[in-house]
Design a protein around this motif. Sequence first.
Motif, PDB file in Angstrom:
ATOM      1  N   THR A 197     -26.863  66.082 -48.933  1.00 33.84           N
ATOM      2  CA  THR A 197     -27.285  64.738 -49.306  1.00 33.84           C
ATOM      3  C   THR A 197     -28.798  64.697 -49.545  1.00 33.84           C
ATOM      4  OG1 THR A 197     -27.847  63.826 -47.125  1.00 33.84           O
ATOM      5  CG2 THR A 197     -25.518  63.877 -47.727  1.00 33.84           C
ATOM      6  N   GLY A 201     -29.207  59.591 -48.355  1.00 33.67           N
ATOM      7  CA  GLY A 201     -27.822  59.761 -47.934  1.00 33.67           C
ATOM      8  C   GLY A 201     -26.840  59.904 -49.071  1.00 33.67           C
ATOM      9  N   ARG A 202     -27.329  59.961 -50.316  1.00 31.97           N
ATOM     10  CA  ARG A 202     -26.432  60.149 -51.455  1.00 31.97           C
ATOM     11  C   ARG A 202     -25.963  61.592 -51.510  1.00 31.97           C
ATOM     12  NH1 ARG A 202     -30.029  56.275 -53.304  1.00 31.97           N
ATOM     13  NH2 ARG A 202     -31.605  57.889 -53.605  1.00 31.97           N
ATOM     14  N   ARG A 226     -22.183  57.741 -51.360  1.00 32.05           N
ATOM     15  CA  ARG A 226     -22.754  58.021 -50.048  1.00 32.05           C
ATOM     16  C   ARG A 226     -21.637  58.328 -49.057  1.00 32.05           C
ATOM     17  NH1 ARG A 226     -26.620  54.464 -52.052  1.00 32.05           N
ATOM     18  NH2 ARG A 226     -28.775  54.937 -51.433  1.00 32.05           N
ATOM     19  N   ARG A 235     -20.782  55.211 -38.609  1.00 28.48           N
ATOM     20  CA  ARG A 235     -21.495  54.953 -39.858  1.00 28.48           C
ATOM     21  C   ARG A 235     -22.972  54.668 -39.581  1.00 28.48           C
ATOM     22  NH1 ARG A 235     -18.993  50.316 -41.584  1.00 28.48           N
ATOM     23  NH2 ARG A 235     -17.160  51.629 -41.914  1.00 28.48           N
ATOM     24  N   SER A 239     -26.247  57.212 -40.453  1.00 28.89           N
ATOM     25  CA  SER A 239     -27.380  56.726 -41.240  1.00 28.89           C
ATOM     26  C   SER A 239     -28.697  56.997 -40.514  1.00 28.89           C
ATOM     27  CB  SER A 239     -27.222  55.223 -41.512  1.00 28.89           C
ATOM     28  OG  SER A 239     -28.322  54.722 -42.229  1.00 28.89           O
ATOM     29  N   ILE A 242     -29.450  60.842 -40.541  1.00 24.76           N
ATOM     30  CA  ILE A 242     -29.975  61.324 -41.825  1.00 24.76           C
ATOM     31  C   ILE A 242     -31.440  60.929 -41.973  1.00 24.76           C
ATOM     32  CG2 ILE A 242     -29.826  61.043 -44.328  1.00 24.76           C
ATOM     33  CD1 ILE A 242     -26.803  60.834 -44.039  1.00 24.76           C
ATOM     34  N   LEU A 273     -25.926  67.945 -38.471  1.00 23.45           N
ATOM     35  CA  LEU A 273     -26.901  67.745 -39.537  1.00 23.45           C
ATOM     36  C   LEU A 273     -28.020  68.763 -39.415  1.00 23.45           C
ATOM     37  CD1 LEU A 273     -25.559  64.838 -38.931  1.00 23.45           C
ATOM     38  CD2 LEU A 273     -27.469  63.955 -40.245  1.00 23.45           C
TER      39      LEU A 273
END
Length: 383
Positions: A197, A201-202, A226, A235, A239, A242, A273
Amino acid sequence: MIGLDGVSAQALSDTIGAIYDCALDPQLWPDTCLKIADLCESTGGGICVHDLRHARNDQLFVFGYQPQFLETLGSQYAQSPMAAADIVASVGDVNILSTDRPALLESRFYQEVLAPFGLTDMIWFPALRTGGRMASMHASRKDKAPHYQQFEIGLFKLLSPHVCRALTISDALDIRTLRSEMLEKTLDVLAAGVFLTDRGGRVVYMNETAARQAKIGTSIRILNNRLDPVDSAARAALSVAIAQATSHDDEGATNPRSLAIPAVSGAGYIATLLPVQRGQRRDIVAPFAASVAIFMQDPIEAPMMPGEAFARLHKLTGAELRVLMALAQGLGAKDAADMLGISEPTIRSHLQHMFSKTNTLRQADLLRLLQSSTPAVRAPQAL
């Protein structure tokens, strides 16, 4: 620097500076291609790579084109006036399609490739020849825009030597194409889902496992390009994770982070991550313009380590390995003994030996150790 009529010396200087910045960071090419196109009032442009050996035509850093046009251009490029001109052209030679406008309007290339998408003219120059590939920079006009004239040709002639040098310095096309292909092949055999990403976050890339996880959609989905965990708490946590992973102010941003991504009906994935925008990590994933790699693993479906490798690691005998693999299938001691043609006391004896060799105390611990020795790769599967 003296500017062309209609273009200031500062604009030319800034554009040439941007071109050389691309030699150090190929991901700056999209903005630079747009800058060049703006100078010559073009609606589309970019860099095209022609694989001469495999008759492939790949568009890099392009903008202003419909996907269908790029597909059509790729399939018919070998028969286009552009390909014919490039055979005899030298690197840096500037051409326009409308040199012979009547002939262009009557050509199949114009009628079947350009006209259906409203394109009226293209200007380009070969920028790099390396191995079996050639790259060219191009810009285009559409709808009722006038054809390119001497001003645009002069501008492209002024800029082409700098573009050619920048591409030669970095060999950006090899970096992008070869690293992308190698990275994709590597990621597609991983057992874990891998989502790359950007800072927002895309999703800019996902491997086959990740695509399958998103398609199933019980834990993680793709919404507006996303990552979108089904669980609202996950969720929000993803977020934040990231954002922290891409923060230059976060001292721990170079370390991996893990969080739970629950499914609707329980269980789900463990997401880890890893920032990839620093140092060599950034160079490796630069073709995807990624900032974060997210590894999505289903702990229940983690494949077991190949028995032979596990046995060699812990110096198990062949008989002990056969017992272990039978128990790993969920068989009890009696069923395992029946399947292997040995007695239950022999099963227990083998287990005691394996406990000692693996520093475990119970059968559950031994099987957990086997399960946790998870290989990173899997056999490719079709979606």
